[in-house]
Design an enzyme around this catalytic site. Structure first.
Site, PDB file in Angstrom:
ATOM      1  N   CYS A 164      32.249  45.175  48.170  1.00 20.79           N
ATOM      2  CA  CYS A 164      33.623  45.680  48.098  1.00 20.79           C
ATOM      3  C   CYS A 164      34.475  45.032  49.184  1.00 20.79           C
ATOM      4  O   CYS A 164      34.449  45.454  50.347  1.00 20.79           O
ATOM      5  CB  CYS A 164      33.650  47.197  48.237  1.00 20.79           C
ATOM      6  SG  CYS A 164      35.334  47.866  48.174  1.00 20.79           S
ATOM      7  N   CYS A 211      37.056  47.342  50.795  1.00 22.75           N
ATOM      8  CA  CYS A 211      36.510  48.300  51.776  1.00 22.75           C
ATOM      9  C   CYS A 211      36.111  47.592  53.078  1.00 22.75           C
ATOM     10  O   CYS A 211      36.324  48.124  54.159  1.00 22.75           O
ATOM     11  CB  CYS A 211      35.250  48.988  51.246  1.00 22.75           C
ATOM     12  SG  CYS A 211      35.226  49.382  49.523  1.00 22.75           S
ATOM     13  N   ASP A 212      35.481  46.433  52.964  1.00 23.12           N
ATOM     14  CA  ASP A 212      34.820  45.838  54.130  1.00 23.12           C
ATOM     15  C   ASP A 212      35.472  44.558  54.669  1.00 23.12           C
ATOM     16  O   ASP A 212      35.156  44.126  55.777  1.00 23.12           O
ATOM     17  CB  ASP A 212      33.361  45.485  53.765  1.00 23.12           C
ATOM     18  CG  ASP A 212      32.557  46.722  53.379  1.00 23.12           C
ATOM     19  OD1 ASP A 212      32.882  47.812  53.871  1.00 23.12           O
ATOM     20  OD2 ASP A 212      31.603  46.594  52.586  1.00 23.12           O
TER      21      ASP A 212
END
Ligand code: NDP
Length: 285
Positions: free
Chosen positions: A109, A112-113
């Site tokens: 992701c 997200c990261d």
């Protein structure tokens, strides 16, 4: 009553958020919040509101008549209404090094990261040629020194608009007909061994991060086809609603959302599902 699952699909109760480190885009946490910490806060809030939580994975549900029956390991419960919030699991490639370096430079992701320091100014690799891979590659151009998409065929599956955006971005390169063979590195991802599918030749390339964008699998197997889904298996819901084709069954979060897939959007549709379930009970008892 909430069935939170027990390592369902190999993921801890709390779902995909437990597999990420910092969540930077959840409102109310101006400096970010850990994925696991956020799920623990959700859990505590549910308990404070009177939810009974069972740490069991639901194996099957009978939605033929109300009350519905939900089966989990050795117990079954009858439910006047049901909210399906089982999420989706990001697909990963099972190659040498991928397990060992998971979350040590490998993620599924980018949103997200991608902003984590470990990826800053590094050559970043994205595997996949769909809309997700294009979207994640574009997102990663903000952080990496360069972004390379490893595409196994000589075409992208993504929509024309998305293809155009990727193909005209100076920071994105596409390695066509290229597949991952091995992830290299000791403590963190340092490189990849890849194969050229046209020649069959293998080579090593430098990489400071690896993102799988090869699709998600919505977690609906336990429903055994009782809810309508789209071609990718995502549960279909009515417009502006979380209602499924079975009256009294609602679906929210990533099990019905293949576009946004964020904790905050899942929480939003979760709130919609709770309100709709409550109204359904008011009307139908
Ligand atoms: P897709 O299934 O569309 O694409 C998956 C990609 O990964 C394909 O290029 C596929 O290659 C590749 N792939 C699959 N398995 C492997 C493998 N083992 N090794 C290497 N490559 C592999 O998934 P997406 O997540 O991209 O999209 C899912 C759905 O969500 C689509 O309908 C998409 O349009 C939609 N979506 C929409 C967005 C938007 O509107 N903003 C954003 C994101 C997704 P191949 O083509 O060779 O099969």
């Amino acid at each position: 009553m909430l069935y939170e699952g027990f390592m369902a699909g190999g993921v801890a109760a709390g779902g995909q958020l437990t597999t990420t480190t910092d969540v930077e885009n959840y409102p109310g946490f101006p400096t970010g919040v850990g994925g696991i910490e956020l799920t623990e806060l959700y859990r505590q809030q549910s308990i404070n509101c009177g939810t009974r939580i069972e740490t069991l994975t639901v194996d099957r549900a009978d939605l033929n008549e109300r009350p519905f029956t939900v089966f989990a390991v050795d117990q079954s419960v009858r439910a006047r209404t049901l909210i399906v919030a089982t999420g989706a699991t990001a697909k990963r490639l099972d190659v040498p090094g991928a397990d060992r370096l998971w979350q040590k430079g490998i993620s599924a992701c980018a949103v997200c990261d991608g902003a984590l320091p470990v990826f800053r100014d590094k050559p970043l690799m994205v595997i996949g040629g769909g809309d997700t891979a294009c979207e994640e590659s574009l997102f990663l151009t903000r952080y990496g020194s360069s972004v390379t998409m490893l595409v196994r065929r000589d075409v992208l599956r993504a929509s024309k608009t998305m293809q155009q955006r990727v193909l005209t971005n100076d920071k994105i390169r596409i390695a066509w007909q290229t597949e991952l063979v091995e992830v290299l590195g000791e403590q963190l991802v340092g490189g990849l061994r890849v194969r050229d599918n046209a020649s069959g030749r293998e080579r090593e390339i430098e990489a400071g991060g690896l993102f799988f964008a090869i699709g998600h699998q919505p977690n609906t197997a336990f429903l055994d086809g009782q809810l309508d889904t789209d071609d990718n298996g995502y549960v279909l819901t009515a417009a502006d609603s979380t209602a499924t084709n079975v009256p009294g069954v609602f679906a929210c979060g990533d099990v019905q959302d293949k576009v946004y897939r964020q904790a905050v959007t899942a929480a939003g549709t979760g709130c919609m599902a709770a309100l709709e379930a409550e109204r359904f009970l008011d009307r139908h008892g």
